[in-house]
Design an enzyme around this catalytic site. Sequence first.
Site, PDB file in Angstrom:
ATOM      1  N   GLU A 163       1.022  -1.333   0.067  1.00 43.90           N
ATOM      2  CA  GLU A 163       0.145   0.492   0.325  1.00 43.90           C
ATOM      3  C   GLU A 163       0.478   1.570   0.149  1.00 43.90           C
ATOM      4  O   GLU A 163       1.746   0.970   0.880  1.00 43.90           O
ATOM      5  CB  GLU A 163      -0.836  -0.094   0.898  1.00 43.90           C
ATOM      6  CG  GLU A 163      -1.853  -1.425   1.168  1.00 43.90           C
ATOM      7  CD  GLU A 163      -2.930  -1.140   2.736  1.00 43.90           C
ATOM      8  OE1 GLU A 163      -2.643  -0.535   3.246  1.00 43.90           O
ATOM      9  OE2 GLU A 163      -3.612  -2.304   3.016  1.00 43.90           O
TER      10      GLU A 163
ATOM     11  N   HIS B 199      -8.193   1.390   2.768  1.00 48.79           N
ATOM     12  CA  HIS B 199      -7.106   0.552   4.344  1.00 48.79           C
ATOM     13  C   HIS B 199      -8.520   1.622   5.473  1.00 48.79           C
ATOM     14  O   HIS B 199      -8.096   2.558   6.127  1.00 48.79           O
ATOM     15  CB  HIS B 199      -5.774   0.975   4.180  1.00 48.79           C
ATOM     16  CG  HIS B 199      -5.474  -0.125   5.759  1.00 48.79           C
ATOM     17  ND1 HIS B 199      -4.205  -0.774   5.576  1.00 48.79           N
ATOM     18  CD2 HIS B 199      -6.460  -0.445   6.824  1.00 48.79           C
ATOM     19  CE1 HIS B 199      -4.322  -0.952   6.640  1.00 48.79           C
ATOM     20  NE2 HIS B 199      -5.190  -1.391   6.830  1.00 48.79           N
TER      21      HIS B 199
END
Length: 527
Positions: A261, A279
Site C-alpha cells: 500500500e 484501508h
Amino acid sequence: MHRVLISDPLSEDGIKPLLEAEDIETVMDSTMSYEQLLEAVASAEALIVRSQTQVTREVIEHAPHLKIIGRAGVGVDNIDIDAATENGVIVVNAPDGNTISTAEHTMAMLMSLARNIPQAYHQLQQKRWERKKFVGVELKDKVLGIVGFGRIGREVAQRAKGHRMKVIAFDPFLNEEKAEKSGVTNGSLDEVLQQADFLTVHTPLIEKTKHLINEETISVMKTGARILNCARGGIVEENALYEAIQSGKIAGAALDVFEEEPATEHPLLSLPEVIATPHLGASTVEAQENVATDVSYDIRELLRGGTVRNPVNLPSVSSEMMERLAPYFKLSEQLGSFLSKVVDGTLERVNVYYSGELLDVDTIPLTRVAIKGILSHHIGDRINDVNAFKTAADKGITINEQKSTRTKGFTNLITVEVETDKEKRSLAGTLLNGLGARIVQFDQYSIDVVPEGHLVVIRHTDQPGAIGRVGSLLAEHEINIATMQVGRTNEGGEAVMVLTVDKPVVGECNEKLGQVEDIKQVQCLTI
C-alpha cells in the site's frame, strides 16, 4: 509533573484522560522531524504514536526517562519492541478499539459487493442509467464463510445473521460448544471454502496465514463465490484472485487492504467485479477516539503507579529472579512451539509441570513463555510473554501450573501437556549441564532431541526396516539426517521416530513418507 509526548495526530476527545489530569503535562506535535523527535522525547516519560512515527532503538535510547510507549491502534510494527523491553519501557496498544468499525466496514463492503453499488454509482456519474447491468444477489439464505473467528469475526457473524445469512466459521480455537453459543456452524477450512457464497477473512497476517487464500484454496470454492478482505493485505494471494475473477471462478471481490500500500495502480482495480477502499477499516470517528482513550488510560494509570490493561511486551522481572529463570525461557517456548505443531484438535487446556531446581522459584514467567510458544503458531507475533495468559483466557483455554518433586533422574525438568477436544499430548525437556536444551520425553516415549531446527516426527509400528526405509527415502530427495531418535514402549508395538534434518521436508517427499510401510503419521515442523 509527568510529561507525555504525542507525536501523531490523535482525537482530542480520546486523550481527555491525559488532558484532564492535573499531574500530567501533555505535549502534542505531529509535525516534528526525526531530529526534533529525538530532542522532544528526551524529557518524556510516555510517548503516544499511531503508525506515522517510527519508534526506533535510537528514539528509545534518547529517552532516559521513558516508561511507556502507547500505540493508538493494534499493530506495533513501527515500534522496536526488543529495544523497548531491553530499556525497561512497557509498550501498550489498543486491540479492541477498532473492532466495531472493522466489522461494520466488512458488512458495508459485503452489501456493496452483493448489489454492485459502487459500480452502479460510477455509471450514474458518467450519466448512464443501466439497471439491467447491475443485477445483484440477496444475502438472505446465502452462506457466509468466516476464516478467523476472533473479536471481529464474531461481530461480523452477528450482523450477517441479522441479514438471515447462514454462517460457517473456521478458527483453530473454535469448537462445537463455542460455535453453538455464537449461533454459527463450526467447520474445517475446506468446509468453509466449499460452502461459502461469500468468504471473509479476519486473521492476523503470520507465516501460516500468508496467502492462505490462493490458487489451491480458491479452486475448492463454489463457482460464483465472492471474497472479502478487510483484515490484512497478504492473506489473499492477489495474483490468484485476479486470475480467478478473470476466469469466472470468483464472481467478485471486496478489498480494504492490499499486500503493498498504497495500491492505486493495482491490476485488481481494473476489474469491474472488484470494489475497494483505501484501508478504511478503522477509520471512524468513534474508533479513533476509542483507541486513543484506551492508550491514554493505560498511560495515566502506569504513570500513577498502577497497572496497564493491554501490554505488548514483557514487564520487568527482578535481576535475581531473571538470572535463575533466563536459561529456561528458550526451552519453555520451544516445548510449547513443538507441541502446537503436532497436536490435533481445538486447544482446551494446558498443564505445565516443574520439578528439580525449579521447585523454589516463581515459574509463572516460564509458563507465560510456554503458552506464547503454543499460541504463536496460530496467532503470530501478536502473542507475547505478557498477553499470553489473557489471550488464552479469551480463547477459553485453561492453564494449570504444578510443581513436583519427581524429577525422573534429571536435575531440572519442564513438562508441557496440552489437551484438545481430540487428544492429549505432552513433551518434557531439560537443560543438560554443558549440552543445552533437550527434549527427553514425547508422550510416553523416552527420547533425546535438541528442540530446534527442522524436525520430522513419525509415528510408526516398531518393525524391522522402518527406519531404513525412511532414511532411504530422505536420501532420494537429498535430505540429510543430522540426528535420529526412536522411542518405543514395547517390542513390535507403537513407536515414535524424531529426526533432525538439514532442510525442510515438504511436498512430494512429505507425501511419500506418509505412504511408507508401517508409518502411521508424519509431521514436519521447524522450531
